[in-house]
Design an enzyme around this catalytic site. Structure first.
Site, short mmCIF file in Angstrom:
data_model
loop_
_atom_site.label_atom_id
_atom_site.label_comp_id
_atom_site.label_asym_id
_atom_site.label_seq_id
_atom_site.Cartn_x
_atom_site.Cartn_y
_atom_site.Cartn_z
N LYS A 173 0.83 -1.20 0.00
CA LYS A 173 0.00 0.00 0.00
C LYS A 173 0.87 1.26 0.00
CE LYS A 173 -1.74 2.58 3.24
NZ LYS A 173 -1.64 3.89 2.60
N GLU A 380 11.16 16.31 14.40
CA GLU A 380 11.41 16.18 12.96
C GLU A 380 10.78 17.36 12.22
OE1 GLU A 380 9.41 12.96 10.73
OE2 GLU A 380 11.41 12.36 10.11
P1 NAD Z 1 2.74 8.52 7.80
O1 NAD Z 1 3.12 7.83 9.06
O2 NAD Z 1 1.71 9.58 7.86
O3 NAD Z 1 2.20 7.45 6.72
C1 NAD Z 1 2.97 6.37 6.30
C2 NAD Z 1 2.06 5.29 5.74
O4 NAD Z 1 1.26 4.76 6.79
C3 NAD Z 1 1.10 5.78 4.67
O5 NAD Z 1 0.97 4.80 3.68
C4 NAD Z 1 -0.21 5.93 5.45
O6 NAD Z 1 -1.37 5.82 4.64
C5 NAD Z 1 -0.11 4.77 6.41
N1 NAD Z 1 -0.92 4.89 7.62
C6 NAD Z 1 -1.49 6.00 8.17
N2 NAD Z 1 -2.15 5.69 9.30
C7 NAD Z 1 -1.99 4.35 9.48
C8 NAD Z 1 -2.41 3.44 10.50
N3 NAD Z 1 -3.13 3.81 11.54
N4 NAD Z 1 -2.03 2.13 10.38
C9 NAD Z 1 -1.25 1.73 9.35
N5 NAD Z 1 -0.85 2.54 8.35
C10 NAD Z 1 -1.21 3.85 8.43
O7 NAD Z 1 4.09 9.07 7.18
P2 NAD Z 1 4.28 9.98 5.89
O8 NAD Z 1 3.87 11.38 6.21
O9 NAD Z 1 3.69 9.31 4.71
O10 NAD Z 1 5.87 9.93 5.70
C11 NAD Z 1 6.74 10.76 6.36
C12 NAD Z 1 7.35 10.08 7.56
O11 NAD Z 1 8.00 8.89 7.15
C13 NAD Z 1 8.41 10.91 8.23
O12 NAD Z 1 8.25 10.85 9.63
C14 NAD Z 1 9.71 10.23 7.83
O13 NAD Z 1 10.77 10.41 8.71
C15 NAD Z 1 9.29 8.82 7.76
N6 NAD Z 1 10.22 8.07 6.91
C16 NAD Z 1 11.07 7.16 7.49
C17 NAD Z 1 11.97 6.47 6.72
C18 NAD Z 1 12.89 5.43 7.32
O14 NAD Z 1 13.40 4.61 6.56
N7 NAD Z 1 13.12 5.40 8.61
C19 NAD Z 1 12.03 6.69 5.35
C20 NAD Z 1 11.17 7.64 4.79
C21 NAD Z 1 10.26 8.31 5.59
#
Ligand code: NAD
Length: 488
Positions: A173, A380
């Site tokens: 997803k 962050e």
């Molecule tokens: P997010 O946590 O909002 O969403 C990530 C994913 O989770 C999306 O696909 C979203 O639809 C899904 N999601 C949302 N609520 C959920 C739930 N309750 N249960 C399961 N899935 C759910 O993050 P974002 O805004 O898309 O991405 C940015 C974040 O990702 C930043 O904090 C960044 O640091 C992190 N990130 C981490 C890495 C790493 O490798 N550590 C790499 C890239 C980004």
């Protein structure tokens, strides 16, 4: 340009029957497509398709999976231009960066295609000479991949390539902000048995349904700390395997031993590490700690370089920094900058919208005098913002680098071997980059300490995240053992 908006379930392209997701081009603020989310029944179908496919895929010898995974790499390269263009449309990042991402995806599949046929465990010394003992690594079954928007294809491939290599099938997803590039991958997986890879669209609700789905044996998640925690709790409640890659607040240490030429390089490297993908990289450098005797020179070089960057249309090949992904993300980053300025920081450059009439543009910001307890130094940012702080000693730099509950990556510029060795041992982060910021390696693990993650992607560690270890103990003779009953 027409976009693929159908999902891939069991080898068939289907329209999502759930709520529609409007996909915005961050450079123009136009809706470029609307994608239907997976309904609960469609998610069940995807999981079932993956479950059925897993029988054949898990049983296939690694050596037979290798050409299929290499085929995925080839298909990615063949479609690189198109996939890069779609990502730039969804995320707003310069085309060069999107093209790099497709190549990294292909390289990851190439790497795991080879690793897949190299080993499935190890032989261990037996307890007695008549015995033979081995550890066999087996796939979990069905893996759910939940991916954020900032590197939509790469972060998917970092999960999918090792998961498939290990013999798992998958339900994937993408983020609700960037579903188009992922749905465009259906053809790339066309040579794999139907149901091996399933692509579903949806927002948080669909992600939560994946985490809670009893047919999904392992969830691999990348995203924010808050969401990752929810995924972790959902998986723990049903003892599903889980790998979490979460947020960061990476430090960047500059030592005075690097000399004037080194300062110039470290300023350019720092700007790239802070502003790449408009600062929306989990390993973006978000806190600069610079030895005080080179601090003024470093700030001057950093500001001069930042002023030379071209902020604008991501499709223009000269653009260095495009818009941020959304108004919400831009608003969050700018709010941290404004709060820091309110609290006494000085904004030396940036903060405007580059004179653009539309689009979520934020000119890269460089700040000094940012209070240590401000959100800009502790939370962050995920935007193109570089706060630079003077430090008196390496001790102080390391202490500050380790002071937060994040531990994803860390950068150090030094020519002193003692400093390099101290940093690589003492800095608490999953990746420590010395004199070459943000360079990943498919063969090396990627992940976070503390709140930044649990588990690792890439390398053999990333393969093991998708394998269960089974100890097999054999004896060639059938005999009564002298440690059995009776004891007397
Ligand atoms: P997010 O946590 O909002 O969403 C990530 C994913 O989770 C999306 O696909 C979203 O639809 C899904 N999601 C949302 N609520 C959920 C739930 N309750 N249960 C399961 N899935 C759910 O993050 P974002 O805004 O898309 O991405 C940015 C974040 O990702 C930043 O904090 C960044 O640091 C992190 N990130 C981490 C890495 C790493 O490798 N550590 C790499 C890239 C980004």
């Amino acid at each position: 340009m027409g976009y693929e908006t159908k999902m891939l379930i069991g080898g068939k392209m289907v329209n999502g029957e759930g709520a529609g997701l409007a996909v915005e081009n961050p450079a123009t603020e136009e809706t470029v497509a609307t994608v239907g989310s997976a309904s609960a029944a469609q998610l069940d179908m995807a999981v079932e398709a993956a479950r059925v496919a897993s029988r054949e895929w898990a049983a296939m010898p690694g050596v037979d999976r290798t050409p299929l995974l290499k085929g995925v790499a080839t298909a990615l390269r063949e479609r690189a231009e198109e996939l890069a263009a779609i990502m730039t449309t969804e995320i707003g990042r310069p085309l060069t960066e999107s093209a790099d991402e497709v190549e990294w995806c292909a390289a990851c599949f190439d790497y795991y295609a080879e690793v897949a046929r190299s080993e499935i465990g190890r032989v261990i010394p037996p307890i007695e000479s008549t015995q033979f003992a081995v550890v066999v690594k087996e796939p979990h079954g069905v893996v759910g991949c939940i991916v954020p928007w900032n590197f939509p294809l790469l972060l998917l491939c970092w999960k999918l390539a090792p998961a498939l290599a290990a013999g798992n099938t998958a339900v994937c997803k993408p983020s609700e902000l960037t579903p188009l590039s992922t749905l465009a991958l259906a053809d790339v997986f066309a040579e794999l048995p139907a149901g091996t890879v399933n692509l579903v669209a949806g927002a948080g609700e669909t992600g939560a349904a994946i985490s809670n789905h009893s047919g999904i044996d392992c969830v691999a998640f990348t995203g924010s700390v808050g969401t990752g925690r929810k995924v972790g709790v959902a998986c723990a409640s049903r003892n599903a395997r889980v790998n979490l890659e979460m947020g960061g607040k990476d430090p960047f240490i500059v030592c005075s031993d690097i000399g004037p030429e080194g300062i110039e390089v470290a300023a350019r490297g720092g700007a790239w590490a802070a502003f790449l993908n408009a600062g929306q990289v989990c390993t973006s450098s978000e806190r600069f700690y610079v030895m005080e005797d080179v601090y003024d020179d470093y700030v001057a070089a950093f500001v001069a370089h930042t002023k030379s960057l071209i902020v604008g249309d991501p499709l223009d090949p000269v653009t260095d920094v495009g818009p941020m992904v959304s108004a919400v993300q831009r608003g969050k980053a700018l709010a941290q900058v404004e709060a820091a300025v309110e609290a006494g920081a000085e904004l030396l450059v940036g903060g405007g919208n580059a004179g653009m009439e539309r689009g979520h543009y934020l000119e890269p910001c460089v700040l000094t005098g940012v209070p240590e307890d401000s959100d800009l130094m502790t939370e962050e940012t995920f935007g193109p913002v570089a706060p630079i702080v003077p430090v008196r000693s390496l001790d102080e730099a390391i202490e500050k680098a380790n002071s937060l509950d994040f531990g994803l990556g860390a950068n150090i510029y030094t020519r002193d071997l003692r400093t390099a060795i101290r940093c690589l041992k003492e800095v608490r982060a999953g990746s420590v980059w010395i004199n070459d910021p943000l360079t990943d390696n498919d063969a090396g693990p990627f992940g976070g300490f503390k709140n930044s993650g649990i588990g690792r992607e890439l390398g053999t560690e990333g393969l093991d995240a998708f394998r269960e270890a089974k100890h097999v103990h054999m004896d060639s003779v059938i005999e009564v053992k002298d440690w059995w009953y009776p004891y007397g």
